[in-house]
Design a protein around this motif. Structure first.
Motif, PDB file in Angstrom:
ATOM      1  N   ASN A  96      73.750 115.170 102.439  1.00 35.19           N
ATOM      2  CA  ASN A  96      74.925 115.723 101.784  1.00 35.19           C
ATOM      3  C   ASN A  96      74.641 117.141 101.311  1.00 35.19           C
ATOM      4  OD1 ASN A  96      77.532 115.794 100.572  1.00 35.19           O
ATOM      5  ND2 ASN A  96      76.600 115.375  98.594  1.00 35.19           N
ATOM      6  N   ILE A  97      75.345 118.118 101.902  1.00 33.14           N
ATOM      7  CA  ILE A  97      75.165 119.527 101.552  1.00 33.14           C
ATOM      8  C   ILE A  97      76.430 120.025 100.870  1.00 33.14           C
ATOM      9  CG2 ILE A  97      74.677 121.835 102.413  1.00 33.14           C
ATOM     10  CD1 ILE A  97      72.381 119.827 102.779  1.00 33.14           C
ATOM     11  N   LEU A  98      76.278 120.644  99.712  1.00 29.64           N
ATOM     12  CA  LEU A  98      77.404 121.192  98.969  1.00 29.64           C
ATOM     13  C   LEU A  98      77.690 122.623  99.418  1.00 29.64           C
ATOM     14  CD1 LEU A  98      76.275 120.081  95.390  1.00 29.64           C
ATOM     15  CD2 LEU A  98      77.908 118.909  96.883  1.00 29.64           C
ATOM     16  N   PRO A  99      78.950 123.071  99.355  1.00 30.96           N
ATOM     17  CA  PRO A  99      79.253 124.472  99.692  1.00 30.96           C
ATOM     18  C   PRO A  99      78.435 125.461  98.868  1.00 30.96           C
ATOM     19  CG  PRO A  99      81.276 123.190  99.562  1.00 30.96           C
ATOM     20  CD  PRO A  99      80.173 122.291  99.087  1.00 30.96           C
ATOM     21  N   SER A 100      78.124 125.109  97.627  1.00 31.19           N
ATOM     22  CA  SER A 100      77.340 126.004  96.778  1.00 31.19           C
ATOM     23  C   SER A 100      75.901 126.142  97.247  1.00 31.19           C
ATOM     24  CB  SER A 100      77.356 125.501  95.332  1.00 31.19           C
ATOM     25  OG  SER A 100      76.877 124.166  95.253  1.00 31.19           O
ATOM     26  N   GLN A 101      75.473 125.272  98.185  1.00 33.85           N
ATOM     27  CA  GLN A 101      74.118 125.354  98.732  1.00 33.85           C
ATOM     28  C   GLN A 101      74.051 126.204  99.993  1.00 33.85           C
ATOM     29  OE1 GLN A 101      73.624 120.791  98.335  1.00 33.85           O
ATOM     30  NE2 GLN A 101      71.524 121.547  98.492  1.00 33.85           N
ATOM     31  N   VAL A 102      75.158 126.781 100.387  1.00 36.85           N
ATOM     32  CA  VAL A 102      75.203 127.591 101.606  1.00 36.85           C
ATOM     33  C   VAL A 102      75.478 129.051 101.230  1.00 36.85           C
ATOM     34  CG1 VAL A 102      76.354 127.979 103.802  1.00 36.85           C
ATOM     35  CG2 VAL A 102      76.022 125.637 102.970  1.00 36.85           C
ATOM     36  N   VAL A 103      74.501 129.909 101.498  1.00 39.28           N
ATOM     37  CA  VAL A 103      74.650 131.341 101.254  1.00 39.28           C
ATOM     38  C   VAL A 103      74.535 132.033 102.614  1.00 39.28           C
ATOM     39  CG1 VAL A 103      73.793 133.351 100.028  1.00 39.28           C
ATOM     40  CG2 VAL A 103      73.584 131.076  98.992  1.00 39.28           C
ATOM     41  N   GLN A 104      75.651 132.592 103.085  1.00 35.92           N
ATOM     42  CA  GLN A 104      75.679 133.226 104.393  1.00 35.92           C
ATOM     43  C   GLN A 104      75.601 134.744 104.243  1.00 35.92           C
ATOM     44  OE1 GLN A 104      78.043 130.489 107.297  1.00 35.92           O
ATOM     45  NE2 GLN A 104      79.431 130.877 105.611  1.00 35.92           N
ATOM     46  N   GLY A 105      75.418 135.408 105.368  1.00 34.87           N
ATOM     47  CA  GLY A 105      75.274 136.853 105.327  1.00 34.87           C
ATOM     48  C   GLY A 105      76.448 137.544 104.654  1.00 34.87           C
ATOM     49  N   HIS A 106      77.648 137.012 104.883  1.00 32.00           N
ATOM     50  CA  HIS A 106      78.839 137.651 104.342  1.00 32.00           C
ATOM     51  C   HIS A 106      79.213 137.167 102.946  1.00 32.00           C
ATOM     52  CE1 HIS A 106      80.745 133.905 105.623  1.00 32.00           C
ATOM     53  NE2 HIS A 106      80.394 134.157 106.868  1.00 32.00           N
ATOM     54  N   SER A 107      78.475 136.233 102.377  1.00 35.30           N
ATOM     55  CA  SER A 107      78.802 135.737 101.037  1.00 35.30           C
ATOM     56  C   SER A 107      78.904 136.858  99.994  1.00 35.30           C
ATOM     57  CB  SER A 107      77.791 134.680 100.590  1.00 35.30           C
ATOM     58  OG  SER A 107      77.845 133.528 101.418  1.00 35.30           O
ATOM     59  N   PRO A 108      78.031 137.901 100.040  1.00 40.04           N
ATOM     60  CA  PRO A 108      78.151 138.990  99.051  1.00 40.04           C
ATOM     61  C   PRO A 108      79.441 139.793  99.146  1.00 40.04           C
ATOM     62  CG  PRO A 108      75.950 138.968 100.014  1.00 40.04           C
ATOM     63  CD  PRO A 108      76.793 138.035 100.833  1.00 40.04           C
ATOM     64  N   PHE A 109      80.198 139.643 100.242  1.00 45.86           N
ATOM     65  CA  PHE A 109      81.467 140.359 100.346  1.00 45.86           C
ATOM     66  C   PHE A 109      82.414 139.986  99.207  1.00 45.86           C
ATOM     67  CE2 PHE A 109      81.257 140.994 105.278  1.00 45.86           C
ATOM     68  CZ  PHE A 109      80.254 141.932 105.093  1.00 45.86           C
ATOM     69  N   LYS A 110      82.205 138.805  98.616  1.00 46.69           N
ATOM     70  CA  LYS A 110      83.043 138.386  97.484  1.00 46.69           C
ATOM     71  C   LYS A 110      82.998 139.420  96.367  1.00 46.69           C
ATOM     72  CE  LYS A 110      81.535 133.600  98.273  1.00 46.69           C
ATOM     73  NZ  LYS A 110      80.790 132.473  97.662  1.00 46.69           N
ATOM     74  N   ASN A 111      81.874 140.079  96.230  1.00 49.17           N
ATOM     75  CA  ASN A 111      81.697 141.038  95.136  1.00 49.17           C
ATOM     76  C   ASN A 111      82.536 142.299  95.317  1.00 49.17           C
ATOM     77  OD1 ASN A 111      79.735 139.342  93.939  1.00 49.17           O
ATOM     78  ND2 ASN A 111      78.149 140.184  95.268  1.00 49.17           N
ATOM     79  N   LEU A 112      83.125 142.481  96.506  1.00 51.20           N
ATOM     80  CA  LEU A 112      83.943 143.660  96.773  1.00 51.20           C
ATOM     81  C   LEU A 112      85.433 143.374  96.622  1.00 51.20           C
ATOM     82  CD1 LEU A 112      81.933 144.864  99.896  1.00 51.20           C
ATOM     83  CD2 LEU A 112      82.030 146.014  97.680  1.00 51.20           C
ATOM     84  N   LEU A 113      85.755 142.170  96.152  1.00 48.91           N
ATOM     85  CA  LEU A 113      87.155 141.769  96.047  1.00 48.91           C
ATOM     86  C   LEU A 113      87.951 142.695  95.126  1.00 48.91           C
ATOM     87  CD1 LEU A 113      89.408 139.759  96.687  1.00 48.91           C
ATOM     88  CD2 LEU A 113      88.603 138.338  94.787  1.00 48.91           C
ATOM     89  N   LYS A 114      87.393 143.017  93.989  1.00 49.61           N
ATOM     90  CA  LYS A 114      88.115 143.841  93.017  1.00 49.61           C
ATOM     91  C   LYS A 114      88.506 145.184  93.622  1.00 49.61           C
ATOM     92  CE  LYS A 114      87.785 145.578  88.268  1.00 49.61           C
ATOM     93  NZ  LYS A 114      86.929 145.656  87.056  1.00 49.61           N
ATOM     94  N   ARG A 115      87.659 145.707  94.487  1.00 50.86           N
ATOM     95  CA  ARG A 115      87.903 147.021  95.076  1.00 50.86           C
ATOM     96  C   ARG A 115      88.950 146.988  96.185  1.00 50.86           C
ATOM     97  NH1 ARG A 115      83.183 150.872  97.793  1.00 50.86           N
ATOM     98  NH2 ARG A 115      84.556 152.610  98.417  1.00 50.86           N
ATOM     99  N   PHE A 116      88.953 145.905  96.992  1.00 50.40           N
ATOM    100  CA  PHE A 116      89.808 145.892  98.185  1.00 50.40           C
ATOM    101  C   PHE A 116      90.796 144.726  98.219  1.00 50.40           C
ATOM    102  CE2 PHE A 116      85.789 147.928  99.655  1.00 50.40           C
ATOM    103  CZ  PHE A 116      86.300 149.172  99.988  1.00 50.40           C
ATOM    104  N   GLU A 117      91.003 144.060  97.105  1.00 54.87           N
ATOM    105  CA  GLU A 117      91.821 142.836  97.104  1.00 54.87           C
ATOM    106  C   GLU A 117      93.200 143.047  97.719  1.00 54.87           C
ATOM    107  OE1 GLU A 117      93.475 139.433  93.969  1.00 54.87           O
ATOM    108  OE2 GLU A 117      92.309 141.155  93.250  1.00 54.87           O
ATOM    109  N   ASN A 118      93.862 144.145  97.415  1.00 60.26           N
ATOM    110  CA  ASN A 118      95.234 144.381  97.877  1.00 60.26           C
ATOM    111  C   ASN A 118      95.331 145.500  98.912  1.00 60.26           C
ATOM    112  OD1 ASN A 118      96.613 142.433  96.073  1.00 60.26           O
ATOM    113  ND2 ASN A 118      95.811 143.773  94.457  1.00 60.26           N
ATOM    114  N   GLU A 119      94.196 145.864  99.485  1.00 64.04           N
ATOM    115  CA  GLU A 119      94.159 146.918 100.496  1.00 64.04           C
ATOM    116  C   GLU A 119      94.086 146.310 101.894  1.00 64.04           C
ATOM    117  OE1 GLU A 119      94.608 149.862  99.607  1.00 64.04           O
ATOM    118  OE2 GLU A 119      93.808 150.169  97.598  1.00 64.04           O
ATOM    119  N   LEU A 120      94.588 147.047 102.886  1.00 64.07           N
ATOM    120  CA  LEU A 120      94.492 146.600 104.268  1.00 64.07           C
ATOM    121  C   LEU A 120      93.047 146.730 104.742  1.00 64.07           C
ATOM    122  CD1 LEU A 120      95.816 145.637 106.904  1.00 64.07           C
ATOM    123  CD2 LEU A 120      96.214 148.046 107.480  1.00 64.07           C
TER     124      LEU A 120
END
Length: 376
Positions: A96-120
């Motif tokens: 049993n693997i939880l989503p919180s146990q999976v860190v993918q290459g693009h996972s850090p993109f979440k940190n850019l949400l504030k900057r580009f949340e409503n941008e194309l």
């Protein structure tokens, strides 16, 4: 020593432990180590488990399926949401693997949400890159497949790619004309994200060059380059084929070489993924949140990350330039273990980036860790 009445003794026995003693007990029930596993070449080759990975992972879990020791998967791969990757791993490995146990290459993109949340923005790569970014919260995201389809003749050899054309038109069934979801013909792209390994290198390099040198609107005059982000920078990785395959780093080299030939300014970009030390610091924080108590397997997190630091964090990987180098750059408390089941197949340690330990399989690596941490 004087004793009070019997009732006093009984009441004392039934009292809860003092807070300081309870805290001491909880802190010492935590695991002093955590493990980060690479996936391709360590846990899986293609979709086939290797190196005794299912047995190794089961040793880190309780009979109930809960974590006995904190571990996660730290991969530069991706292209699908972490929740779906966790389900796939659970099915393939029988753990049993939880989503919180999976860190993918693009996972850090979440940190850019504030900057580009409503941008194309545009997202490219295999799998479902636009879905990944949408699940992170980005509101105006298009895959490069869809974005390119709105610009007639942007890919001069598209007529020879029937498989691509069919995929785009099938996704827009019952429509004769391609109607953009956003005003892409006048709205500039504010950022491009390479989420996973691109499929159509020629088309993607062409469209990215158009977007990046025009300031975000293909066909226009040169403008300021929009930010470009890569989920990882692996030159090669181990897949199902016997020899290594070209990775996202190879695509980045090709794009950069061409862009710098046709544009007066050099390509600007940011790469995430291993061996970036940030990735290992982030993994350490996640492992702290996963750190279980030995009491009934419950997770506990009092928010004080300093009180449950690890003595050792193990990085188990197959790529010296990525996994081992990354653990070395991250420094204490990381301990690197190199397996011979993927990119690395040498008899001796790697010359440039030697690991702290070299083993044949991930099962041997876990066996070493559990014997070393035998007090647990």
């Amino acid at each position: 020593m004087k004793f009070g009445p019997l009732g006093t003794v009984l009441r004392w026995k039934n009292r809860a432990p003092l807070p300081s003693l309870r805290l001491f007990s909880l802190l010492h029930s935590r695991s002093s180590f955590g493990i980060a596993f690479d996936i391709d070449g360590v846990i899986l080759r293609g979709r086939v488990p290797i190196g005794g990975s299912p047995q190794a992972l089961r040793r880190l879990c309780r009979d109930s399926g809960a974590l006995k020791f904190p571990f996660l998967f730290l991969t530069n791969g991706g292209g699908i949401p972490e929740s779906r990757r966790a389900s796939e791993l659970s099915e393939l490995l029988g753990v049993n693997i939880l989503p919180s146990q999976v860190v993918q290459g693009h996972s850090p993109f979440k940190n850019l949400l504030k900057r580009f949340e409503n941008e194309l923005i545009i997202a490219l790569g295999k799998g479902e890159p636009a879905l990944v970014m949408s699940e992170y919260g980005f509101k105006k995201v298009l895959s490069l497949d869809e974005y390119a389809s709105y610009f007639k003749n942007i890919d001069p050899v598209s007529q020879y790619k029937n498989w691509t054309t069919e995929k785009i038109f099938n996704s827009k069934a019952n429509t004769k004309d391609l109607v953009p979801r956003y005003d892409v013909l006048s709205d500039r792209v504010k950022a491009a994200f390479v989420v996973s390994d691109p499929v159509d290198w020629g088309r993607d390099i062409q469209v990215l060059c158009d977007v990046l040198r025009s300031g975000g609107l293909p066909g226009q005059e040169n403008g300021p380059q929009p930010p470009l982000y890569f989920a990882a920078d692996d030159l090669e990785y181990q897949a199902a084929f016997p020899s290594e395959r070209l990775g996202m780093g190879a695509f980045r080299i090709a794009l950069e070489s061409i862009f710098n030939r046709i544009h007066h300014n050099a390509l600007e970009y940011t790469s995430f993924g291993k061996p970036n030390p940030f990735v290992f610091k982030n993994a350490e924080a996640i492992l702290r949140r996963l750190q279980p108590s030995c009491h009934d397997g419950y997770f506990m997190d009092n928010g004080n990350t300093g009180s449950n630091s690890f003595e050792t964090l193990y990085m188990i990987g197959d790529n010296p330039l990525v996994d081992i180098r990354g653990a070395q750059k991250a420094g204490h408390p990381w301990f690197s273990i190199l397996t011979r089941t993927g990119v690395f197949k040498g008899k001796e340690n790697h010359a440039e980036f030697p690991a702290d330990l070299v083993v044949d399989t991930v099962e041997e690596a876990v066996d070493y860790i559990l014997k070393k941490e035998s007090s647990f």
